[in-house]
Design an enzyme around this catalytic site. Structure first.
Site, mmCIF file in Angstrom:
data_model
loop_
_atom_site.group_PDB
_atom_site.id
_atom_site.type_symbol
_atom_site.label_atom_id
_atom_site.label_comp_id
_atom_site.label_asym_id
_atom_site.label_seq_id
_atom_site.Cartn_x
_atom_site.Cartn_y
_atom_site.Cartn_z
ATOM 1 N N GLY A 45 0.836 -1.191 0.000
ATOM 2 C CA GLY A 45 0.000 0.000 0.000
ATOM 3 C C GLY A 45 0.870 1.240 0.000
ATOM 4 O O GLY A 45 2.022 1.201 0.462
ATOM 5 N N GLN A 50 2.997 9.881 1.375
ATOM 6 C CA GLN A 50 4.268 9.157 1.364
ATOM 7 C C GLN A 50 5.119 9.475 0.142
ATOM 8 O O GLN A 50 6.282 9.104 0.084
ATOM 9 C CB GLN A 50 4.025 7.650 1.448
ATOM 10 C CG GLN A 50 3.433 7.219 2.778
ATOM 11 C CD GLN A 50 3.236 5.729 2.815
ATOM 12 O OE1 GLN A 50 2.223 5.216 2.320
ATOM 13 N NE2 GLN A 50 4.201 5.027 3.380
ATOM 14 N N CYS A 107 5.776 0.029 7.652
ATOM 15 C CA CYS A 107 5.432 1.160 6.804
ATOM 16 C C CYS A 107 6.645 1.546 5.973
ATOM 17 O O CYS A 107 7.767 1.592 6.500
ATOM 18 C CB CYS A 107 4.991 2.333 7.683
ATOM 19 S SG CYS A 107 4.532 3.813 6.765
ATOM 20 N N LEU A 108 6.429 1.823 4.700
ATOM 21 C CA LEU A 108 7.543 2.210 3.830
ATOM 22 C C LEU A 108 8.218 3.495 4.304
ATOM 23 O O LEU A 108 9.405 3.691 4.062
ATOM 24 C CB LEU A 108 7.057 2.378 2.383
ATOM 25 C CG LEU A 108 6.514 1.119 1.708
ATOM 26 C CD1 LEU A 108 6.034 1.441 0.299
ATOM 27 C CD2 LEU A 108 7.556 0.016 1.686
ATOM 28 N N HIS A 149 -4.780 1.071 7.326
ATOM 29 C CA HIS A 149 -3.410 1.578 7.456
ATOM 30 C C HIS A 149 -3.190 2.741 6.489
ATOM 31 O O HIS A 149 -2.685 3.798 6.875
ATOM 32 C CB HIS A 149 -2.408 0.450 7.188
ATOM 33 C CG HIS A 149 -0.981 0.879 7.252
ATOM 34 N ND1 HIS A 149 -0.150 0.540 8.297
ATOM 35 C CD2 HIS A 149 -0.223 1.622 6.396
ATOM 36 C CE1 HIS A 149 1.053 1.061 8.074
ATOM 37 N NE2 HIS A 149 1.033 1.713 6.928
ATOM 38 N N GLU A 150 -3.576 2.551 5.229
ATOM 39 C CA GLU A 150 -3.374 3.604 4.231
ATOM 40 C C GLU A 150 -4.290 4.796 4.484
ATOM 41 O O GLU A 150 -3.887 5.952 4.316
ATOM 42 C CB GLU A 150 -3.568 3.060 2.814
ATOM 43 C CG GLU A 150 -2.598 1.963 2.418
ATOM 44 C CD GLU A 150 -1.133 2.295 2.659
ATOM 45 O OE1 GLU A 150 -0.731 3.477 2.494
ATOM 46 O OE2 GLU A 150 -0.372 1.379 3.037
ATOM 47 N N HIS A 153 -2.931 7.286 6.855
ATOM 48 C CA HIS A 153 -1.983 8.240 6.269
ATOM 49 C C HIS A 153 -2.688 9.500 5.796
ATOM 50 O O HIS A 153 -2.137 10.599 5.883
ATOM 51 C CB HIS A 153 -1.243 7.611 5.076
ATOM 52 C CG HIS A 153 -0.068 6.776 5.457
ATOM 53 N ND1 HIS A 153 1.070 7.298 6.041
ATOM 54 C CD2 HIS A 153 0.166 5.448 5.311
ATOM 55 C CE1 HIS A 153 1.948 6.330 6.242
ATOM 56 N NE2 HIS A 153 1.419 5.189 5.819
#
Length: 195
Positions: A45, A50, A107-108, A149-150, A153
């Site tokens: 995701g 991000q 998380c990236l 999760h996304e 953000h």
């Protein structure tokens, strides 16, 4: 185009995103670029903040959760995730329900750190696709978790916000190192503490 992933500590990750106006952006191109960026970082995701954009869009592809490792015969595999690849534009979670369950998230934007996060098992979400069609759909299990999760953000929230106080204290130095760019990631990143 592959964007650098914005690292923990950048103010954009804490800023709630704004809704996108119709025809404001080339949504197909942005979606494609976001998928390309996500794949280059081996993610499932990616949300607009991000990649440094303050707009309400995220992409998901849960295929890795549907694939069975050859040496992992005992693992449960969710085949419903095999085709779970979507772009969510202007999403709004309308309802969350069910028992909260834990899963170790990462998380990236926060490489090398993982932690158990409890989330409700089901949700109902309204969103638009890249053709501006509107949908209201229900998701459960891992699909719901990835969306939650996304979606966080887009609200300026990160998975580390859900961790217990002790765990937060234990990772404080590692988070500080990420802000300074003192972290190994096998994808391009943009660090707030480094010019």
């Amino acid at each position: 185009m592959i964007y650098p992933v914005v690292a923990y500590g950048d103010p954009i990750l804490r800023k709630p995103t704004r809704f996108i106006e119709k025809d404001e952006l080339d949504l197909k191109k942005l979606s494609d670029d976001m998928f390309e960026t996500m794949y280059s970082a081996n993610g499932v995701g990616l949300a607009a903040p991000q990649i440094g954009l303050n707009v309400r869009i995220f992409v998901v592809d849960a295929t890795p959760f549907s694939e069975k490792e050859e040496d992992d015969e005992d693992e449960d595999v969710d085949l419903s995730l095999a085709d779970f690849k979507k772009t969510f534009i202007n999403p709004e979670i309308l309802e969350e329900s069910g028992k909260e369950w834990a899963f170790e998230e990462g998380c990236l934007s926060i490489p090398g750190i993982r932690g158990d996060v409890y989330r409700p098992e089901k949700l109902v979400i309204r969103y638009r696709d890249t053709d501006w069609n509107e949908y209201t759909e229900e998701y459960s299990g891992m699909a719901a978790r990835i969306i939650q999760h996304e979606y966080d953000h887009l609200l300026g929230k990160l998975f580390v916000d859900y961790l217990p106080t002790l765990k937060k204290q234990l990772i404080k130095k590692r988070l500080s190192d990420i802000m300074k760019g003192n972290v190994d990631a096998d994808y391009r990143m943009k660090f707030p503490g480094r010019k």
